[in-house]
Design an enzyme around this catalytic site. Structure first.
Site, PDB file in Angstrom:
ATOM      1  N   GLU A  92     -56.887  59.697 -19.034  1.00  0.00           N
ATOM      2  CA  GLU A  92     -56.176  58.572 -18.424  1.00  0.00           C
ATOM      3  C   GLU A  92     -56.053  58.770 -16.919  1.00  0.00           C
ATOM      4  O   GLU A  92     -55.941  59.906 -16.453  1.00  0.00           O
ATOM      5  CB  GLU A  92     -54.732  58.501 -18.952  1.00  0.00           C
ATOM      6  CG  GLU A  92     -54.600  58.412 -20.431  1.00  0.00           C
ATOM      7  CD  GLU A  92     -53.155  58.606 -20.890  1.00  0.00           C
ATOM      8  OE1 GLU A  92     -52.956  58.752 -22.092  1.00  0.00           O
ATOM      9  OE2 GLU A  92     -52.244  58.634 -20.045  1.00  0.00           O
ATOM     10  N   CYS A 105     -52.329  58.501 -10.226  1.00  0.00           N
ATOM     11  CA  CYS A 105     -52.026  59.725 -10.965  1.00  0.00           C
ATOM     12  C   CYS A 105     -53.280  60.124 -11.734  1.00  0.00           C
ATOM     13  O   CYS A 105     -53.797  59.339 -12.529  1.00  0.00           O
ATOM     14  CB  CYS A 105     -50.857  59.451 -11.918  1.00  0.00           C
ATOM     15  SG  CYS A 105     -50.447  60.852 -12.963  1.00  0.00           S
ATOM     16  N   CYS A 112     -54.465  69.790 -23.057  1.00  0.00           N
ATOM     17  CA  CYS A 112     -53.864  70.796 -22.169  1.00  0.00           C
ATOM     18  C   CYS A 112     -53.600  72.079 -22.943  1.00  0.00           C
ATOM     19  O   CYS A 112     -53.014  72.051 -24.025  1.00  0.00           O
ATOM     20  CB  CYS A 112     -52.563  70.267 -21.575  1.00  0.00           C
ATOM     21  SG  CYS A 112     -51.815  71.448 -20.435  1.00  0.00           S
ATOM     22  N   CYS A 116     -46.791  72.190 -23.705  1.00  0.00           N
ATOM     23  CA  CYS A 116     -45.328  72.046 -23.650  1.00  0.00           C
ATOM     24  C   CYS A 116     -44.876  71.185 -24.833  1.00  0.00           C
ATOM     25  O   CYS A 116     -45.520  70.185 -25.154  1.00  0.00           O
ATOM     26  CB  CYS A 116     -44.907  71.395 -22.336  1.00  0.00           C
ATOM     27  SG  CYS A 116     -45.457  72.335 -20.915  1.00  0.00           S
ATOM     28  N   CYS A 119     -44.488  67.285 -24.383  1.00  0.00           N
ATOM     29  CA  CYS A 119     -45.538  66.527 -23.682  1.00  0.00           C
ATOM     30  C   CYS A 119     -46.660  66.101 -24.620  1.00  0.00           C
ATOM     31  O   CYS A 119     -47.141  66.903 -25.428  1.00  0.00           O
ATOM     32  CB  CYS A 119     -46.105  67.387 -22.544  1.00  0.00           C
ATOM     33  SG  CYS A 119     -47.494  66.615 -21.698  1.00  0.00           S
ATOM     34  N   GLY A 158     -53.300  67.488 -18.416  1.00  0.00           N
ATOM     35  CA  GLY A 158     -53.855  68.801 -18.120  1.00  0.00           C
ATOM     36  C   GLY A 158     -53.100  69.592 -17.071  1.00  0.00           C
ATOM     37  O   GLY A 158     -52.280  69.059 -16.322  1.00  0.00           O
ATOM     38  N   GLU A 159     -53.398  70.882 -17.051  1.00  0.00           N
ATOM     39  CA  GLU A 159     -52.823  71.798 -16.064  1.00  0.00           C
ATOM     40  C   GLU A 159     -53.929  72.093 -15.045  1.00  0.00           C
ATOM     41  O   GLU A 159     -54.820  72.922 -15.301  1.00  0.00           O
ATOM     42  CB  GLU A 159     -52.328  73.063 -16.794  1.00  0.00           C
ATOM     43  CG  GLU A 159     -51.967  74.238 -15.909  1.00  0.00           C
ATOM     44  CD  GLU A 159     -50.917  73.906 -14.840  1.00  0.00           C
ATOM     45  OE1 GLU A 159     -49.885  73.303 -15.155  1.00  0.00           O
ATOM     46  OE2 GLU A 159     -51.160  74.263 -13.666  1.00  0.00           O
ATOM     47  N   SER A 190     -49.409  69.129  -9.327  1.00  0.00           N
ATOM     48  CA  SER A 190     -48.264  69.540 -10.146  1.00  0.00           C
ATOM     49  C   SER A 190     -48.708  70.645 -11.100  1.00  0.00           C
ATOM     50  O   SER A 190     -49.778  70.557 -11.693  1.00  0.00           O
ATOM     51  CB  SER A 190     -47.760  68.336 -10.940  1.00  0.00           C
ATOM     52  OG  SER A 190     -46.695  68.706 -11.780  1.00  0.00           O
ATOM     53  N   SER A 213     -43.199  72.359 -12.162  1.00  0.00           N
ATOM     54  CA  SER A 213     -42.443  71.861 -13.318  1.00  0.00           C
ATOM     55  C   SER A 213     -41.587  72.990 -13.879  1.00  0.00           C
ATOM     56  O   SER A 213     -42.015  73.740 -14.750  1.00  0.00           O
ATOM     57  CB  SER A 213     -43.412  71.348 -14.383  1.00  0.00           C
ATOM     58  OG  SER A 213     -44.107  70.232 -13.891  1.00  0.00           O
ATOM     59  N   LEU A 214     -40.373  73.095 -13.382  1.00  0.00           N
ATOM     60  CA  LEU A 214     -39.504  74.210 -13.780  1.00  0.00           C
ATOM     61  C   LEU A 214     -38.752  73.866 -15.076  1.00  0.00           C
ATOM     62  O   LEU A 214     -38.709  74.659 -16.002  1.00  0.00           O
ATOM     63  CB  LEU A 214     -38.522  74.517 -12.639  1.00  0.00           C
ATOM     64  CG  LEU A 214     -38.085  75.968 -12.525  1.00  0.00           C
ATOM     65  CD1 LEU A 214     -39.264  76.888 -12.263  1.00  0.00           C
ATOM     66  CD2 LEU A 214     -37.034  76.120 -11.434  1.00  0.00           C
ATOM     67  N   HIS A 215     -38.111  72.725 -15.092  1.00  0.00           N
ATOM     68  CA  HIS A 215     -37.425  72.178 -16.289  1.00  0.00           C
ATOM     69  C   HIS A 215     -36.239  72.981 -16.801  1.00  0.00           C
ATOM     70  O   HIS A 215     -35.587  72.566 -17.760  1.00  0.00           O
ATOM     71  CB  HIS A 215     -38.378  71.992 -17.484  1.00  0.00           C
ATOM     72  CG  HIS A 215     -39.625  71.264 -17.175  1.00  0.00           C
ATOM     73  ND1 HIS A 215     -39.669  70.134 -16.381  1.00  0.00           N
ATOM     74  CD2 HIS A 215     -40.924  71.502 -17.541  1.00  0.00           C
ATOM     75  CE1 HIS A 215     -40.911  69.720 -16.309  1.00  0.00           C
ATOM     76  NE2 HIS A 215     -41.687  70.524 -16.976  1.00  0.00           N
ATOM     77  N   ASN A 289     -39.404  61.023 -21.542  1.00  0.00           N
ATOM     78  CA  ASN A 289     -39.944  59.887 -22.283  1.00  0.00           C
ATOM     79  C   ASN A 289     -40.270  60.365 -23.686  1.00  0.00           C
ATOM     80  O   ASN A 289     -41.095  61.258 -23.844  1.00  0.00           O
ATOM     81  CB  ASN A 289     -41.265  59.415 -21.653  1.00  0.00           C
ATOM     82  CG  ASN A 289     -41.024  58.443 -20.535  1.00  0.00           C
ATOM     83  OD1 ASN A 289     -40.331  57.459 -20.690  1.00  0.00           O
ATOM     84  ND2 ASN A 289     -41.598  58.752 -19.387  1.00  0.00           N
ATOM     85  N   CYS A 331     -47.636  60.539 -19.439  1.00  0.00           N
ATOM     86  CA  CYS A 331     -49.068  60.778 -19.392  1.00  0.00           C
ATOM     87  C   CYS A 331     -49.530  61.442 -20.670  1.00  0.00           C
ATOM     88  O   CYS A 331     -48.856  62.298 -21.211  1.00  0.00           O
ATOM     89  CB  CYS A 331     -49.417  61.637 -18.188  1.00  0.00           C
ATOM     90  SG  CYS A 331     -50.182  60.639 -16.943  1.00  0.00           S
TER      91      CYS A 331
HETATM   92  N1  SAH Z   1     -49.516  70.140 -16.167  1.00  0.00           N
HETATM   93  C1  SAH Z   1     -48.845  69.790 -14.971  1.00  0.00           C
HETATM   94  C2  SAH Z   1     -49.127  68.387 -14.490  1.00  0.00           C
HETATM   95  C3  SAH Z   1     -49.150  67.303 -15.537  1.00  0.00           C
HETATM   96  S1  SAH Z   1     -47.599  66.914 -16.306  1.00  0.00           S
HETATM   97  C4  SAH Z   1     -47.353  70.029 -15.095  1.00  0.00           C
HETATM   98  O1  SAH Z   1     -46.886  70.286 -16.211  1.00  0.00           O
HETATM   99  O2  SAH Z   1     -46.693  69.979 -14.080  1.00  0.00           O
HETATM  100  C5  SAH Z   1     -46.727  66.115 -14.971  1.00  0.00           C
HETATM  101  C6  SAH Z   1     -45.237  66.041 -15.180  1.00  0.00           C
HETATM  102  O3  SAH Z   1     -44.915  65.165 -16.258  1.00  0.00           O
HETATM  103  C7  SAH Z   1     -44.617  67.386 -15.511  1.00  0.00           C
HETATM  104  O4  SAH Z   1     -43.506  67.631 -14.702  1.00  0.00           O
HETATM  105  C8  SAH Z   1     -44.208  67.210 -16.952  1.00  0.00           C
HETATM  106  O5  SAH Z   1     -43.115  68.011 -17.270  1.00  0.00           O
HETATM  107  C9  SAH Z   1     -43.879  65.743 -17.031  1.00  0.00           C
HETATM  108  N2  SAH Z   1     -43.882  65.232 -18.394  1.00  0.00           N
HETATM  109  C10 SAH Z   1     -44.785  65.483 -19.363  1.00  0.00           C
HETATM  110  N3  SAH Z   1     -44.447  64.851 -20.510  1.00  0.00           N
HETATM  111  C11 SAH Z   1     -43.297  64.194 -20.259  1.00  0.00           C
HETATM  112  C12 SAH Z   1     -42.447  63.352 -21.030  1.00  0.00           C
HETATM  113  N4  SAH Z   1     -42.721  63.089 -22.291  1.00  0.00           N
HETATM  114  N5  SAH Z   1     -41.355  62.837 -20.432  1.00  0.00           N
HETATM  115  C13 SAH Z   1     -41.091  63.108 -19.136  1.00  0.00           C
HETATM  116  N6  SAH Z   1     -41.850  63.890 -18.361  1.00  0.00           N
HETATM  117  C14 SAH Z   1     -42.944  64.438 -18.909  1.00  0.00           C
HETATM  118 FE1  SF4 Z   2     -49.772  70.494 -19.996  1.00  0.00          FE
HETATM  119 FE2  SF4 Z   2     -48.169  69.690 -18.006  1.00  0.00          FE
HETATM  120 FE3  SF4 Z   2     -48.077  68.506 -20.416  1.00  0.00          FE
HETATM  121 FE4  SF4 Z   2     -47.165  70.975 -20.138  1.00  0.00          FE
HETATM  122  S1  SF4 Z   2     -46.347  69.139 -19.162  1.00  0.00           S
HETATM  123  S2  SF4 Z   2     -48.502  70.243 -21.797  1.00  0.00           S
HETATM  124  S3  SF4 Z   2     -48.574  71.804 -18.643  1.00  0.00           S
HETATM  125  S4  SF4 Z   2     -49.787  68.494 -19.008  1.00  0.00           S
END
Ligand code: SAH
Ligand code: SF4
Length: 341
Positions: A92, A105, A112, A116, A119, A158-159, A190, A213-215, A289, A331
């Site tokens: 996408e 984006c 990936c 996570c 995600c 993806g990362e 990111s 992406s610390l979270h 989301n 995404c």
């Molecule tokens: N892999 C990289 C970049 C892609 S994800 C990363 O993890 O940073 C980009 C951002 O979208 C990240 O901060 C991720 O935590 C966030 N993200 C992924 N899935 C999500 C969801 N379901 N709701 C909100 N944010 C999300």
């Molecule tokens: Fe991959 Fe980023 Fe999604 Fe984590 S948040 S699964 S690193 S795309």
């Protein structure tokens, strides 16, 4: 077949291709003009090139390798392009217009490997890295649809730092004066905190922006969100992010996806503010989301209280504006929903 991508080929590569194929050198300039000024990757449209050269290009390169399979538009103007790659895989890219700027984006991998838990991108595992040319094709499809963007964020599927060489090649084409000539200050990569990749990113010594992406504010909480295979400690991640900040001369952003009952308490807000202040970083809060039933998004009031707590502590904080269609706001969701059909 392992052909190069015309969209990912720089002037140097095209020069040696012309030499091998015995086309005169001045054709390189015409070709680069098509690719990087006219944003045209289909040789059939390059009418000032001789027919045998257009045929040779189609034979030797993916030109293009991918196609737009579907466009999902939402009422706020956000468009998600589902792209089909040459091997049938899907990714996408998202076009996000705002009053004063246009943002794209982009994805960097098919699936990936980080996976996570919250995600959609990692849900079906990891298939393969994108080639630089495929990343550039995402950009080109976006430009053809909406014009040149002001900002680019690598926050799609993806990362990217696990696909460093191809990402770096794509960044080069995007920013090179012989390529698209974008300012690195308008590009954000990111990362989920892949430390070796962040160290390589620092070595580029370019003014790209980094988003981390610390979270979570402790490694224990973080372990609830990110599996252990590609997870580094918060201390290691911040050290690598500082390295990038100093090398790139840019403040970084700490991304914080807010999930109910996991990381949305006020104690975490204060600790997060401390981290941001200590590292001269900005905070971006991303309300979760829903992708499946495992986690919940916090109530609006909880998100607001969290944000206020950070502001009161004196740290810089923004909240990601909710955009996009419900079905595919996060995404990776669109790709997953299509692959289930
Ligand atoms: N892999 C990289 C970049 C892609 S994800 C990363 O993890 O940073 C980009 C951002 O979208 C990240 O901060 C991720 O935590 C966030 N993200 C992924 N899935 C999500 C969801 N379901 N709701 C909100 N944010 C999300
Ligand atoms: Fe991959 Fe980023 Fe999604 Fe984590 S948040 S699964 S690193 S795309």
């Amino acid at each position: 077949m392992n052909k190069p991508f015309l969209a990912g080929s720089n002037a140097e590569f095209l020069t040696s291709w012309c030499e091998t194929r015995k086309f005169p050198k001045f054709r390189v300039k015409q070709l680069c003009n098509w690719l990087y000024t006219q944003v045209e990757i289909n040789p059939d449209a390059m009418l000032n090139l001789p027919g045998n050269m257009r045929d040779a290009l189609k034979e030797d390169f993916y030109a293009p390798g991918s196609s737009v399979d579907e466009i999902v538009s939402s009422t706020d103007g956000v468009e998600k392009l589902l792209l089909k790659l040459h091997d049938g895989e899907c990714i996408e890219m998202v076009i996000i217009p705002a009053d004063d700027r246009l943002t794209f984006c982009l994805s960097t991998q098919v699936g990936c490997p980080v996976g996570c838990y919250f995600c959609a991108s990692g849900k079906n595992g990891f298939t393969r890295n994108l080639r630089a040319g495929e990343i550039i094709e995402e950009f080109i499809f976006g430009v053809k649809r909406a014009g040149f963007p002001d900002n680019l964020v690598f926050m799609g599927i993806g990362e990217g730092l696990l696909n460093f060489e191809e990402l770096a090649d794509a960044l080069n084409i995007l920013t090179s004066p012989d390529g698209f000539g974008m300012s690195p200050r308008r590009i954000t990569v990111s990362t989920s905190g892949f430390v070796p990749g962040m160290q390589k990113f620092a070595q580029l010594k370019r003014e790209f922006n980094l988003a981390v992406s610390l979270h979570a504010v402790t490694d224990e909480i973080r372990a609830k969100l990110i599996p252990s295979n590609v997870r580094y400690s918060i201390a290691e991640i911040l050290k690598a992010a500082d390295l990038c900040r100093d090398a790139n001369n840019r403040q970084y952003t700490i991304e914080y996806t807010m999930i109910s009952g996991i990381n949305d308490d006020l104690d975490s807000a204060r600790k997060l503010a401390d981290i941001a202040l200590n590292h001269h970083a900005k905070i971006n809060l991303i309300p979760y989301n829903a992708t499946d039933g495992m986690f919940r998004r916090p109530e609006r009031s909880v998100i607001e209280a969290f944000e206020t707590e950070i502001k009161n502590a004196g740290a810089r904080v923004t909240r990601r504006v909710e955009r996009g269609t419900k079905e595919s706001a996060a995404c990776g969701q669109l790709r997953i929903s299509r692959s289930k059909k």
